[in-house]
Motif scaffolding. Structure first.
Motif, PDB file in Angstrom:
ATOM      1  N   UNK A 176      11.379  58.652 -53.538  1.00 25.35           N
ATOM      2  CA  UNK A 176      11.837  59.613 -54.507  1.00 25.35           C
ATOM      3  C   UNK A 176      11.067  60.921 -54.314  1.00 25.35           C
ATOM      4  N   UNK A 177      11.794  62.021 -54.197  1.00 24.83           N
ATOM      5  CA  UNK A 177      11.166  63.314 -53.968  1.00 24.83           C
ATOM      6  C   UNK A 177      10.709  63.919 -55.295  1.00 24.83           C
ATOM      7  N   UNK A 178       9.502  64.444 -55.292  1.00 25.51           N
ATOM      8  CA  UNK A 178       8.950  65.079 -56.485  1.00 25.51           C
ATOM      9  C   UNK A 178       9.485  66.496 -56.596  1.00 25.51           C
ATOM     10  N   UNK A 179       9.878  66.878 -57.797  1.00 18.91           N
ATOM     11  CA  UNK A 179      10.346  68.235 -58.042  1.00 18.91           C
ATOM     12  C   UNK A 179       9.161  69.177 -58.042  1.00 18.91           C
ATOM     13  N   UNK A 180       9.305  70.299 -57.339  1.00 25.64           N
ATOM     14  CA  UNK A 180       8.237  71.288 -57.279  1.00 25.64           C
ATOM     15  C   UNK A 180       8.760  72.654 -57.724  1.00 25.64           C
ATOM     16  N   UNK A 181       7.835  73.494 -58.118  1.00 29.82           N
ATOM     17  CA  UNK A 181       8.113  74.885 -58.457  1.00 29.82           C
ATOM     18  C   UNK A 181       7.202  75.741 -57.587  1.00 29.82           C
ATOM     19  N   UNK A 212       4.703  73.703 -55.522  1.00 29.57           N
ATOM     20  CA  UNK A 212       3.629  72.977 -56.213  1.00 29.57           C
ATOM     21  C   UNK A 212       4.237  72.151 -57.335  1.00 29.57           C
ATOM     22  N   UNK A 213       3.609  71.018 -57.630  1.00 30.62           N
ATOM     23  CA  UNK A 213       4.080  70.192 -58.733  1.00 30.62           C
ATOM     24  C   UNK A 213       3.813  70.909 -60.057  1.00 30.62           C
ATOM     25  N   UNK A 214       4.670  70.691 -61.060  1.00 32.77           N
ATOM     26  CA  UNK A 214       4.476  71.339 -62.356  1.00 32.77           C
ATOM     27  C   UNK A 214       3.095  71.091 -62.967  1.00 32.77           C
ATOM     28  N   UNK A 261      11.199  73.310 -69.019  1.00 37.00           N
ATOM     29  CA  UNK A 261      12.474  74.020 -68.949  1.00 37.00           C
ATOM     30  C   UNK A 261      12.829  74.359 -67.501  1.00 37.00           C
ATOM     31  N   UNK A 262      11.872  74.866 -66.744  1.00 36.97           N
ATOM     32  CA  UNK A 262      12.137  75.227 -65.353  1.00 36.97           C
ATOM     33  C   UNK A 262      12.510  74.006 -64.514  1.00 36.97           C
ATOM     34  N   UNK A 263      11.825  72.898 -64.733  1.00 38.17           N
ATOM     35  CA  UNK A 263      12.156  71.668 -64.004  1.00 38.17           C
ATOM     36  C   UNK A 263      13.560  71.195 -64.379  1.00 38.17           C
ATOM     37  N   UNK A 264      13.885  71.220 -65.676  1.00 36.11           N
ATOM     38  CA  UNK A 264      15.217  70.797 -66.112  1.00 36.11           C
ATOM     39  C   UNK A 264      16.297  71.669 -65.500  1.00 36.11           C
ATOM     40  N   UNK A 265      16.072  72.960 -65.433  1.00 35.83           N
ATOM     41  CA  UNK A 265      17.053  73.848 -64.818  1.00 35.83           C
ATOM     42  C   UNK A 265      17.180  73.588 -63.326  1.00 35.83           C
ATOM     43  N   UNK A 266      16.070  73.277 -62.688  1.00 38.15           N
ATOM     44  CA  UNK A 266      16.087  73.035 -61.244  1.00 38.15           C
ATOM     45  C   UNK A 266      16.809  71.739 -60.895  1.00 38.15           C
ATOM     46  N   UNK A 267      16.602  70.694 -61.684  1.00 44.22           N
ATOM     47  CA  UNK A 267      17.227  69.406 -61.379  1.00 44.22           C
ATOM     48  C   UNK A 267      18.552  69.211 -62.113  1.00 44.22           C
TER      49      UNK A 267
END
Length: 121
Positions: free
Chosen positions: A1-6, A9-11, A50-56
């Motif tokens: 499973x790939x980790x979401x980054x911004x 970098x991880x949140x 919020x940024x992670x939710x928008x990204x995924x």
């Protein structure tokens, strides 16, 4: 499973950076109370959510309203003088606008079943 980054970098890294920056500023530049430090960190965490939710593309309404609640709490902590009625009205309009926007952006994962005309007897 790939980790979401911004920004690669991880949140959690960004949340830690904000926390350290707030502590540094509080220690060396501006006298900031523990309550304000907590409020800033909560708002930053909500923004990252919020940024992670928008990204995924998942949970955008919940993330947006959570961010708005955190921002409102920070504002109140910093001296915003709103009555409970004003706070509730602001959150209601934010929720309605968020839901209306997300509704235009979301498609069902499966097509709706075909409907059959019912013949009257």
């Amino acid at each position: 499973m790939k980790t979401t980054t911004l920004l690669n970098r991880e949140p959690a890294v960004w949340a830690g950076l904000v926390a350290v920056a707030v502590q540094f500023v509080s220690a060396f530049a501006v006298n900031v109370s523990a309550d304000v430090q907590t409020g800033v960190n909560v708002a930053a965490a909500a923004l990252l959510g919020l940024l992670v939710a928008l990204k995924v593309h998942d949970g955008q309404v919940a993330a947006l309203t959570g961010f708005a609640q955190a921002a409102l709490a920070l504002g109140l902590n910093l001296g915003l003088d709103w009555s409970a009625d004003k706070q509730a009205a602001a959150m209601a309009i934010i929720t309605v606008v968020a839901q209306a926007f997300v509704r235009t952006q979301v498609t069902a994962p499966v097509p709706a079943p075909a409907t059959r005309a019912v013949a009257s007897v």
